[in-house]
Each structure stands twice: as C-alpha cells, then as structure tokens.
Design an enzyme around this catalytic site. Structure first.
Site, PDB file in Angstrom:
ATOM      1  N   HIS A   1      36.117  39.030  42.848  1.00 28.21           N
ATOM      2  CA  HIS A   1      36.694  40.379  42.780  1.00 28.21           C
ATOM      3  C   HIS A   1      37.149  40.705  41.360  1.00 28.21           C
ATOM      4  O   HIS A   1      36.780  41.750  40.801  1.00 28.21           O
ATOM      5  CB  HIS A   1      37.874  40.476  43.749  1.00 28.21           C
ATOM      6  N   GLU A   2      37.941  39.819  40.793  1.00 28.75           N
ATOM      7  CA  GLU A   2      38.448  40.084  39.439  1.00 28.75           C
ATOM      8  C   GLU A   2      37.312  40.025  38.412  1.00 28.75           C
ATOM      9  O   GLU A   2      37.368  40.695  37.382  1.00 28.75           O
ATOM     10  CB  GLU A   2      39.555  39.096  39.081  1.00 28.75           C
TER      11      GLU A   2
ATOM     12  N   HIS B   1      35.956  43.445  37.899  1.00 32.59           N
ATOM     13  CA  HIS B   1      36.750  44.176  36.911  1.00 32.59           C
ATOM     14  C   HIS B   1      36.426  43.687  35.497  1.00 32.59           C
ATOM     15  O   HIS B   1      36.264  44.490  34.564  1.00 32.59           O
ATOM     16  CB  HIS B   1      38.238  43.968  37.180  1.00 32.59           C
TER      17      HIS B   1
ATOM     18  N   GLU C   1      37.582  49.825  40.564  1.00 33.05           N
ATOM     19  CA  GLU C   1      37.592  49.111  41.834  1.00 33.05           C
ATOM     20  C   GLU C   1      36.213  49.084  42.476  1.00 33.05           C
ATOM     21  O   GLU C   1      35.871  48.157  43.206  1.00 33.05           O
ATOM     22  CB  GLU C   1      38.618  49.739  42.781  1.00 33.05           C
TER      23      GLU C   1
END
Length: 502
Positions: free
Chosen positions: A265-266, A269, A295
């Site tokens: 997830h990160e 980003h 996001e």
C-alpha cells in the site's frame, strides 16, 4: 529575493525555498513517528511550530504576494502558469489564516499526537478527549478564516482534495453505500463465509516477513536508493521529493500479511512520489494532484495487484520458502481466498477491500458532524460504536479498537478521510483503463512483471504532476467523469465467484 532577477526566476527561487522548508518539516514528522525518544515530544512540538510559522511568514510575505499577483496577471502558459496558480491557491488560503493560529495548530497537533499514542496504549479516550476538543475548535477557526460556501467542512476538505465539495461527493458516497451494504451482507451470509479458515493462527518470524516484504517492494519498482522502509505505529509514506521517499509498516508475528500489504500500500504512494516530474522538483507543478489521486495508487497496487490471484500464483512459492512449515500444503486457491476473506472487522487498516469503504464512510460522517457542531467530542466513542454496529454488525470492545485506532485526528487531518474512498473510486476507474491499454495485465502480474503497469501509471498519472485537477485527470485518462460503477464491477466480479454467488 533579489530584485535584480527576472520576476519568474524570483518566483521559482521562493517556491523552492518553501519546498526546502517543507522537506525539513517532513523529516521532523518522520523522525517523530519512527525513532524520536518519547521525551523529545516537547522540543519537537516547538521546532515544528517554529517551522510552520516560518513557512507561513515566507508564503505570505508582502513581496511574494505582490510578485504572485503580478505574475498571475501576465498570461503565463504551460508549467509556469500551473506553478503560479498552485502557489497562489496555497498563498490565498494562508493569507486568510492568522500566523498565531498556524503556530498554535502545529503545536497542539504535535502534543495531541503524543496524547493519542498514550490514550491508545491505555485504551482510554478521556486522555485524548481534551486534545481532540481543542483540535476541533482550532480547525473550525481555520475553516471560518479560510472561508467556504455550503458546509463549513468544505474548507477543510479542499485542503486535501482541491476543488472537491461535500455537496458533490456525498451523492457518490451515498450511491456506493446503497450498493455496497447489501453486497457485503450477501457475502457474509454465504455458506463460503461460514467456512473461512484463518491461516494467521501460526507464528511467522518478523525478520523473514521483513525480508520478503523488501523483495516485493523492489520487484514493484520502488527505488531504495531514493527511499527507505522503516517501522512505525501507523504505516505511512512521507515523500518530500522524488529522491527521498520514506515508507513505514508494522510487523506482528501472528499477522502474516498485515505488514506485507502495508508495504505494498505505502509502496503505491511511494512509487507516485518517485515518479513525479523530476524536472519540476521543488516547484508546485512537481507535486501530486490530490490525496484522492494519491490513494488511487496505493489501493490499486495493494488490492488490484497484491490481492489478485495472479500475484499469488507468482509469489506463494517464494513465501512458502520463507515459511515452509506454516504454509505446507497451502495452494494458490486456498491462499487467494485467505487474503481476500471478507469479515466484520474492527480495524480500518486491516479491513478487507469489500468492507473498507464502510469504515471510511463512518469516519467521514462523524468528523463532518464534529466540525458542523452536530456532534460533541465527548459523545464520539458511543456514536462510533453504534455506527460500527449499524454498518458492519460489530461493536468495538475498547476505545483502542474503536475511536482511537486512527492517527489522523490527532494530527489535525480533518477532511482527509473521504479521500480514501475517492481513491478507491479513482483507482478502479484507472485500473479498468490500464487493463484495456496493456492488453494482458493479469499475465504480466502472473510472471512477476510490474514494469508495464508502473510505466502506464508513470505516463498517465505520475509524470503529469499537478498540471490537472483530479476531475480533469480522471476525464482525460479514462474519457469520462468519476463513477461508482467501476469499483462495484471490480468488487462484484472478484468476490461473487470467490463466495459462490455467481
């Protein structure tokens, strides 16, 4: 700024100086989350307050205000026009907020964060309540200073999702809720849901988890020479410029995939931050579009890629090499079903992608009610628990599992939460377009090849910086405005077969 320089050169020098100060702020926040001694909270709060005040002073200095006004009227084009437009937008907001309010907000948020950490550890909301009451009051002051039309909440939402308004996003979120709740109930009531197993009832060495996670991170394309991976209470990405992007996750021996999906997830980003236009580093055009678009990247990589069957066809053999005893006899079908199980979960960051947006809707509704004065902070835990029961059929047993689980309000990030669901909507629409353009994206993922998708993201989203607004970007990349249909089609197409609901 030297008056001997041409006006636009003076402007870019000032913009880059502001970016440098922002870099320093970002590093201090990262340090506070990862390795700062607890007793450093007081001095850190003063340092962050001083920096915030300095940024405010520089941004609102009369000579820069005059320079921006003059350039705004010169009919600039291309990136120069975007740079002036974006800095002016931030400057106009800052000019309306008194410096003393900026400093007080920053100081309060830093101390409130420490209070939140203690309150969460002890699961006692009352320890955090006075700080949240102060933050809500200060954010209301900020909203009224900035000005708004419609809901007071719009002034805060605009900070994270520029040009978005409650009156526009609520119909989308309402449609999503109406379509999502019955699907979740149908899945949770299915025979397959009752038969779900839990592969987490085993111990998974944290060092091996970290090693595997770092392997996946590198495979996805994250440049470790331009970034780091560390540990924090709450996973996050801190990107000050493409050459310095900090990711964090958290590990637990009894949680096989929590840290891994936190990393993926990160990484979404981080890949966005590393892919921003290098030639515009330090200038507004070199920034991201919005938190919702940000996001969209993390949720696409975490869910559409990381939770896909093709991803685990490639990686399960490698994971089994790390944990041969724990994963003995576990095939792809079984593992794929495991990482996509739908549950009535309490914790947002560990929620499955089917129920995740219900967690976000709850937070959005509550923080909007707080800011609009329709809900008192002292009533928040009870209302939170009631809403969780209503939306997800589960009630927190403690404040730590409920109202204290997220870091956002302690940091004054009110107006942030709806960007998560907007990101899911953006991401589903982008992913659908990427699949059409790339031809055989599932086959690429099955082979562990991610450069095709990353290249598509770099070309269509990352490299554009902030040249377009979020709505303009979605329209240009996908050919239509933001819609709920594509997220629902993705969820139904994936989960109906998994739960035998075809």
């Amino acid at each position: 700024m030297s008056n001997s320089e041409a006006p636009y050169e003076r402007f870019t020098a000032a913009a880059r100086e502001l970016a440098d100060l922002g870099h320093a702020e970002s590093l201090l926040h990262w340090d506070q989350e990862t390795c700062m001694p607890r007793r450093g909270s007081g001095p850190r709060a003063r340092s962050l307050g001083t920096l915030a005040g300095l940024v405010h002073e520089r941004l609102t200095a009369p000579d820069l205000v005059e320079l921006v006004e003059s350039l705004d009227g010169e009919g600039l084009s291309g990136d120069a026009r975007v740079n002036v437009r974006e800095l002016k937008r931030h400057q106009d907001r800052a000019l309306r907020i008194p410096r003393e309010l900026v400093v007080e907000l920053t100081r309060t948020e830093s101390l409130a964060h420490e209070a939140w950490v203690e309150a969460r550890e002890k699961s006692e909301f009352v320890l955090f309540q006075p700080w949240l009451e102060k933050i809500v009051d200060l954010k209301r002051q900020e909203a009224h200073a900035v000005g708004f039309t419609g809901s007071v909440y719009n002034a805060l939402l605009d900070h994270f999702e520029p040009h978005a308004r409650v009156e526009e996003i609520e119909p989308l979120l309402g449609e999503l809720r109406r379509r999502l709740v019955p699907l979740v109930e149908e899945i949770l009531g299915s025979e397959a849901a009752a038969q779900r197993e839990d592969l987490l009832e085993r111990e998974y060495d944290v060092a091996l988890q970290e090693s595997f996670g770092r392997r996946v991170l590198a495979d996805l394309g994250f440049d470790m020479e331009a970034g780091r991976l560390d540990v924090s209470v709450h996973p996050f990405c801190s990107g000050s410029h493409p050459g310095d992007v900090r990711l964090t996750t958290r590990y637990a021996a009894g949680q096989l995939t929590s840290a891994l999906f936190g990393i993926i997830h990160e990484a979404g980003h981080g890949l966005y931050e590393q892919g921003l236009p290098a030639e515009a580093e330090g200038l507004p055009v070199g920034g991201s579009v919005s938190l919702g678009i940000h996001e969209s990247q993390s949720r696409t990589w975490e869910n559409a890629v990381g939770r896909s069957r093709e991803f685990w066809e490639h990686y399960l053999p490698h994971l089994a090499e790390c944990f041969p005893a724990q994963l003995e006899g576990v095939g792809v079908d079984r593992f794929y079903a495991f990482v996509n199980r739908v549950e009535r979960s309490l914790i947002r960051v560990e929620a499955d992608e089917m129920t995740y947006d219900l967690h976000i809707l709850l937070r959005f509704e509550l923080e909007k009610a707080l800011i609009e004065g329709e809900l008192d902070v002292g009533d928040l835990p009870g209302v939170w628990n009631e809403r969780m029961d209503s939306y997800l059929g589960i009630r927190p047993g403690s404040d730590a599992e409920g109202v204290l689980q997220d870091i956002h309000w302690s940091m004054g990030l009110i107006g942030y939460f709806p960007t998560y669901t907007l990101g899911n909507l953006y991401g589903a629409q982008f992913h659908r377009r990427a699949c059409a353009d790339l031809g055989d994206l599932p086959g690429q993922i099955r082979r562990g090849e991610f450069s095709g998708l990353l290249g598509w993201m770099r070309e269509n989203i990352h490299s554009r910086g902030s040249r377009l607004t979020a709505s303009e970007l979605v329209q240009e990349v996908t050919g239509e405005p933001l819609r709920v249909d594509y997220l629902m089609e993705y969820l139904e197409g994936k989960y109906r077969p998994l739960y035998g609901l075809d």
